[in-house]
Scaffold this active site. Structure first.
Site, PDB file in Angstrom:
ATOM      1  N   VAL A 276     142.746  51.779  61.695  1.00 52.96           N
ATOM      2  CA  VAL A 276     141.952  52.499  62.701  1.00 52.96           C
ATOM      3  C   VAL A 276     140.472  52.205  62.519  1.00 52.96           C
ATOM      4  O   VAL A 276     139.719  52.037  63.481  1.00 52.96           O
ATOM      5  CB  VAL A 276     142.230  54.009  62.626  1.00 52.96           C
ATOM      6  CG1 VAL A 276     141.282  54.780  63.537  1.00 52.96           C
ATOM      7  CG2 VAL A 276     143.671  54.304  63.009  1.00 52.96           C
ATOM      8  N   ALA A 277     140.030  52.131  61.269  1.00 50.24           N
ATOM      9  CA  ALA A 277     138.613  51.875  61.006  1.00 50.24           C
ATOM     10  C   ALA A 277     138.188  50.502  61.496  1.00 50.24           C
ATOM     11  O   ALA A 277     137.026  50.289  61.860  1.00 50.24           O
ATOM     12  CB  ALA A 277     138.330  51.993  59.506  1.00 50.24           C
ATOM     13  N   GLU A 281     137.235  50.856  69.051  1.00 43.85           N
ATOM     14  CA  GLU A 281     137.732  51.483  70.269  1.00 43.85           C
ATOM     15  C   GLU A 281     136.748  51.390  71.432  1.00 43.85           C
ATOM     16  O   GLU A 281     137.135  51.422  72.594  1.00 43.85           O
ATOM     17  CB  GLU A 281     138.065  52.961  70.011  1.00 43.85           C
ATOM     18  CG  GLU A 281     139.304  53.184  69.170  1.00 43.85           C
ATOM     19  CD  GLU A 281     139.015  53.116  67.675  1.00 43.85           C
ATOM     20  OE1 GLU A 281     137.856  52.798  67.317  1.00 43.85           O
ATOM     21  OE2 GLU A 281     139.930  53.373  66.876  1.00 43.85           O
ATOM     22  N   ASP A 323     124.467  22.615  98.260  1.00 41.20           N
ATOM     23  CA  ASP A 323     124.186  22.090  99.585  1.00 41.20           C
ATOM     24  C   ASP A 323     122.687  21.881  99.730  1.00 41.20           C
ATOM     25  O   ASP A 323     121.896  22.375  98.929  1.00 41.20           O
ATOM     26  CB  ASP A 323     124.661  23.071 100.660  1.00 41.20           C
ATOM     27  CG  ASP A 323     126.178  23.060 100.817  1.00 41.20           C
ATOM     28  OD1 ASP A 323     126.780  22.013 100.573  1.00 41.20           O
ATOM     29  OD2 ASP A 323     126.730  24.105 101.199  1.00 41.20           O
ATOM     30  N   ASP A 599     129.530  26.745 102.591  1.00 36.01           N
ATOM     31  CA  ASP A 599     129.411  27.722 103.663  1.00 36.01           C
ATOM     32  C   ASP A 599     130.491  27.609 104.727  1.00 36.01           C
ATOM     33  O   ASP A 599     130.614  28.486 105.567  1.00 36.01           O
ATOM     34  CB  ASP A 599     128.036  27.634 104.332  1.00 36.01           C
ATOM     35  CG  ASP A 599     127.729  26.232 104.841  1.00 36.01           C
ATOM     36  OD1 ASP A 599     128.645  25.383 104.832  1.00 36.01           O
ATOM     37  OD2 ASP A 599     126.582  25.989 105.240  1.00 36.01           O
ATOM     38  N   ASP A 603     134.760  24.002 102.790  1.00 31.31           N
ATOM     39  CA  ASP A 603     134.305  24.171 101.410  1.00 31.31           C
ATOM     40  C   ASP A 603     135.224  25.075 100.587  1.00 31.31           C
ATOM     41  O   ASP A 603     135.066  25.155  99.366  1.00 31.31           O
ATOM     42  CB  ASP A 603     132.894  24.773 101.390  1.00 31.31           C
ATOM     43  CG  ASP A 603     131.861  23.844 101.978  1.00 31.31           C
ATOM     44  OD1 ASP A 603     131.984  22.627 101.773  1.00 31.31           O
ATOM     45  OD2 ASP A 603     130.937  24.321 102.649  1.00 31.31           O
ATOM     46  N   GLU A 668     132.776  51.838  57.196  1.00 33.36           N
ATOM     47  CA  GLU A 668     133.980  52.612  57.476  1.00 33.36           C
ATOM     48  C   GLU A 668     135.134  52.194  56.572  1.00 33.36           C
ATOM     49  O   GLU A 668     136.002  53.008  56.244  1.00 33.36           O
ATOM     50  CB  GLU A 668     134.379  52.453  58.951  1.00 33.36           C
ATOM     51  CG  GLU A 668     133.422  53.139  59.925  1.00 33.36           C
ATOM     52  CD  GLU A 668     133.797  52.880  61.364  1.00 33.36           C
ATOM     53  OE1 GLU A 668     134.754  52.097  61.595  1.00 33.36           O
ATOM     54  OE2 GLU A 668     133.153  53.429  62.269  1.00 33.36           O
ATOM     55  N   THR A 698     129.649  58.548  68.656  1.00 35.36           N
ATOM     56  CA  THR A 698     128.254  58.197  68.369  1.00 35.36           C
ATOM     57  C   THR A 698     127.933  56.744  68.661  1.00 35.36           C
ATOM     58  O   THR A 698     126.784  56.399  68.918  1.00 35.36           O
ATOM     59  CB  THR A 698     127.943  58.485  66.882  1.00 35.36           C
ATOM     60  OG1 THR A 698     128.740  57.630  66.057  1.00 35.36           O
ATOM     61  CG2 THR A 698     128.238  59.934  66.541  1.00 35.36           C
TER      62      THR A 698
END
Length: 893
Positions: A276-277, A281, A323, A599, A603, A668, A698
């Site tokens: 988990v550390a 996440e 172009d 355009d 194309d 951690e 945090t």
């Protein structure tokens, strides 16, 4: 069956006649040939598409984190992680749904109803029910529903959406045709998706649906697969890197924990904590929201981005294929030079100005018509000749409209006692039909071979200066000429006129920025090669080599690859739809990230194939806008360059918050390793719940704020990133884990031990069994938690730059980061001081002196990283004899 064969033979082959089909036969053919519709993509199965968003590598890591949080008994936080997964999946799914509409947009070029003759009478039918053999009744304003061959009448067709030609073309049943002409240039044929802008005609349908020219282009678009962006590939690599590290650390902990004296159950539980550390996440939502912020930034600069990852792809662009008209230029033509019949620059004679005013179909008053003709009318007016469109058209005796293959236009107008044929067109076509020339003063003179050669040199000189050159001529007639050949022979050259579509003033600086950034610019246009090359050079594009469309078609793949990788900037002129797609494919084969503008309908395949299809929003077709990933609202090349800068900034910022997030993995993980290696003699300095509070609470807002960081100095002076370059570099890992991570880990453990030792704890003491140490242990884990939060402040400011000193960008220039740091402190304070949260997270307010101990943590972490970056700057300055950011090596980007 050749649709250009004699009309009677084509009608026989199609088993129809001038009176059209019967309703019964039309229904039978509809069953045989199918509806007159374009090929569609296979409909996406939205459940499967949505499921893919939940199985993205980072999403899988989040699922693992949620499951482990549930196993650890923290169900509330497990549900919070699931909510993050769901929100990100929904956002990514919605973005993808907006980006897959190109072929469907081609269908908008088919009208809902069309006029046909059935059962011997005219009637309106659904366009989808038009079948081969139907006789179409085409008139002004109609959109052609299928490919057809004219049987009678004449029409003016706007085929720009299909062929890229801006000028309307004339099609008539009695025009001569040859097999040498391309099918789409035949004067006898009209095509699905084009628009009748004048006249009326009858035509027999010979192709419908997927068998039309428009259907062929739609099939090209349908077969082209959207390329995966560089960032999408890099995020996948990062995800697997994180998974490998997290899994490796957790698996390695199991035997270490058992050897240290833990039971297998305890070792497994703490291995879960380690996993988990190591799972960030907040990484996936941070990347998504950073790219979304980039999309908003691009919109403010005039570009609408349809895929989040396209912002980053712009930042890694190595080649731009652009172009010319409207993108490099203003798309506003004006006359800048006029020469008499001998090639001398002079004020036009009355005959010359009258020819310019007469030989047009545009209306100066309403500013409607071809931009080039409006420019000619404005010029004629400026030299004293003004003729309103109504009078001109009423007096006109005959009109031979502009033909793109003949490259000229002729009108027959009344004159004293007779008529005058006024001709304008390409110099090489008009000069070939002239026998005399009229100088600015004096009478007409014989057009000798020497004068012809001199005029050709004048024309080439004008074209080399970026001018579009037209020759203007006339001839007197006693009667209206019977045909075009008679009207356009024995002409007297009145003079030459040079027009220019001036470059946009901001394009030159944008091209210079491209060159500074190591980006090459190729021009891909349907225009004349000399003119396109001259305009390219005016804006700073090298135009080292001009390749005609026919030469490109005949060029072997190996030769094309060699041209594109030569380091030169190329002008590709007269490019067909397949040619543009071929250029995009070749650049892909050469492993270059390419942005291509376009355009028109033609194309669309190339726009889909390029890493970034960039469509024109003001002048482009719906097809191009749907096929592209970016739409320029101002049709401006400079906006592309602004997007490149924005993309580089976003990518750099992704690295910054990855650096910020990775830096907290070490403090951690260290507590778990310390606990395991001591065999439990040292209590766990940080709980799994507190880790999740850091990762989901945090850490998030400061990371998001780093995603909005301004561009560092010298960002556009660096070469494009290589495709193989990972978003996570060795230098990033060294800064994250080896410098800021280690410094943070040492500081937080100092805080942890300081609190425990102050309360009389010694290694081996059982904090759970001793009531006096239980509260001290809670305070100590709280100090570890707060110590990481304080270190986060230092890593946040250190992560703001990849190389530059913090003073170079300003301490307070990122207001969002300042706000994120305030929120981080308030959130941590709530966890520490609010009783309900104290119960959930196992915290207790630490002694006041502990805060005094932690206050220097941010400055210390930042200072260690600043020392490392300062050494890098000193070494770079020593190698380059100067500290300018523009000279920094690419590894410091």
């Amino acid at each position: 069956m050749d649709p250009r064969e004699a009309a009677a033979r084509l009608l026989r082959d199609l088993r129809t006649g001038g009176e059209g089909l019967t309703a019964r036969e039309a229904r039978r053919r509809l069953e045989v040939h199918g509806p007159n519709e374009l090929p569609h993509h296979k409909a996406r199965q939205w459940p499967a598409a949505l499921l893919r968003q939940f199985t993205h590598p980072l999403a899988l890591l989040l699922w693992i984190a949620a499951v482990l949080a549930w196993i650890a008994g923290t169900r509330e936080l497990a549900l919070a992680i699931v909510a993050v997964i769901v929100l990100n999946a929904a956002l990514a799914f919605w973005q993808e749904e907006q980006a897959e509409q190109a072929v469907e947009a081609l269908g908008e070029y088919l009208p809902q109803h069309s006029q046909v003759r059935r059962d011997g009478r005219a009637q309106s039918v659904l366009a989808a029910e038009v079948v081969p053999g139907d006789v179409l009744l085409v008139s002004e304003g109609d959109r052609v529903p299928a490919d057809a061959r004219l049987l009678s009448g004449a029409v003016e067709i706007d085929a720009s959406a299909l062929t890229g030609e801006s000028s309307p073309v004339e099609r008539a049943a009695d025009f001569p045709d040859t097999a040498q002409r391309p099918l789409d240039s035949s004067p006898l044929l009209i095509f699905s998706g084009t628009v009748c802008t004048g006249g009326s005609a009858e035509a027999v349908v010979h192709a419908t649906g997927r068998h039309t020219e428009l259907g062929r282009i739609a099939a090209l678009s349908a077969r082209v697969r959207l390329a995966e962006s560089p960032l999408e590939r890099q995020v996948r690599r990062v995800a697997w890197l994180i998974a490998a590290v997290a899994t490796g650390v957790a698996v390695a902990f199991l035997p270490l924990g058992v050897l240290a004296g833990l039971t297998w159950t305890q070792a497994f539980l703490f291995a879960i904590g380690l996993l988990v550390a190591n799972v960030p996440e907040g990484l996936l939502p941070t990347i998504t929201l950073a790219l979304a912020a980039g999309v908003r930034g691009m919109a403010r600069r005039g570009a609408l981005v349809k895929r989040l990852s396209a912002v980053e792809t712009l930042g890694s662009t190595e080649v731009i294929c652009t172009d010319k008209t409207g993108t490099l230029t203003r798309n506003a033509m004006r006359v800048v030079e006029a020469r008499d019949g001998s090639g001398v620059q002079a004020t036009p004679r009355a005959e010359f100005a009258a020819a310019l005013a007469r030989c047009t179909t545009a209306d100066e008053r309403t500013e409607s018509g071809d931009p080039m003709e409006l420019a000619l009318l404005n010029f004629a007016h400026s030299v004293g000749v003004r003729l309103d469109a109504e009078t001109r058209d009423a007096q006109r005796a005959r009109l031979f409209r502009f033909d793109p293959h003949l490259k000229r236009m002729t009108t027959v107008d009344p004159a004293d006692g007779g008529f005058v044929a006024h001709v304008k067109g390409a110099p090489e076509e008009v000069l070939a039909r002239c026998t005399s020339a009229l100088p600015a003063r004096g009478a007409a003179q014989i057009l000798t071979n020497g004068l012809r050669a001199a005029l050709v040199d004048v024309v080439n000189d004008m074209a080399d200066r970026g001018l579009r050159v037209l020759a203007v001529a006339n001839r007197s007639c006693t009667v209206v000429p019977a045909d075009r050949g008679a009207a356009e022979s024995g002409l007297c050259l009145l003079g030459l006129v040079g027009l220019i579509d001036p470059p946009r003033p901001e394009v030159a600086a944008a091209v210079e920025a491209c060159h500074s950034a190591g980006i090459r610019v190729h021009v891909v246009t349907g225009d004349n090669g000399r003119t396109a090359a001259a305009i390219a050079r005016q804006v700073g594009i090298g135009a080292d080599h001009v390749v005609e469309g026919t030469a490109l078609d005949a060029m072997p793949e190996a030769d094309l690859d060699k041209v594109l990788t030569s380091g030169q900037e190329i002008v590709f002129c007269r490019a067909a739809p397949e040619s543009k797609l071929r250029i995009a494919d070749a650049l892909h084969h050469c492993r270059q990230v390419v942005a291509m503008t376009g355009d028109g309908v033609n194309d669309a395949p190339a726009l889909r194939r390029a890493d970034l299809g960039v469509a024109m929003g003001a002048s482009g077709t719906d097809v191009a806008r749907e096929a592209a990933t970016i739409v320029l609202t101002d049709d401006n090349f400079a906006t592309i360059v602004s997007g490149i800068e924005e993309g580089r900034r976003v990518y750099d910022n992704v690295r910054k918050f990855i650096l910020y997030i990775f830096a907290h993995a070490v403090p951690e993980v260290l507590p778990f390793l310390l606990f395991a290696l001591s065999g439990g003699a040292i209590p766990l300095p940080l709980t799994v719940l507190q880790i999740l509070a850091i990762d989901l609470g945090t850490e998030t807002l400061p990371a998001l704020a780093l995603g909005r960081e301004r561009a560092e100095p010298g960002l556009m002076d660096q070469p494009p990133r290589q495709r193989a370059e990972s978003v996570v570099t060795r230098r990033l890992l060294l800064r994250a884990w080896g410098i800021m991570g280690v410094a943070s880990g040492i500081l937080v453990l100092i805080g942890f031990f300081a609190v425990l030792l102050a309360e009389g704890w010694w290694p081996g003491s059982d904090v759970a069994a001793n009531p006096d140490l239980q509260h001290a242990y809670q305070q100590a884990t709280t100090v570890t938690f707060l110590g990481i939060v304080f270190c986060q402040l230092g890593t946040a400011f250190a992560s703001r730059t990849q190389y530059a000193a913090l003073r170079d960008i300003g301490l307070t220039t990122n207001k969002l980061l300042l706000g994120g740091c305030v929120f981080e402190l308030l959130f941590a304070a709530a966890i520490v001081y609010l009783p309900p949260l104290q119960t959930v997270f196992g915290t207790a307010p630490p002694p006041a002196w502990a805060f005094a101990l932690m206050l220097p943590f941010p400055v210390f972490v930042w200072a260690v990283d600043e020392f490392y970056r300062g050494r890098g700057r000193a070494h770079a300055a020593a190698r380059t004899q100067g500290p300018e950011m523009s000279t920094l090596p690419s590894r410091y980007r």
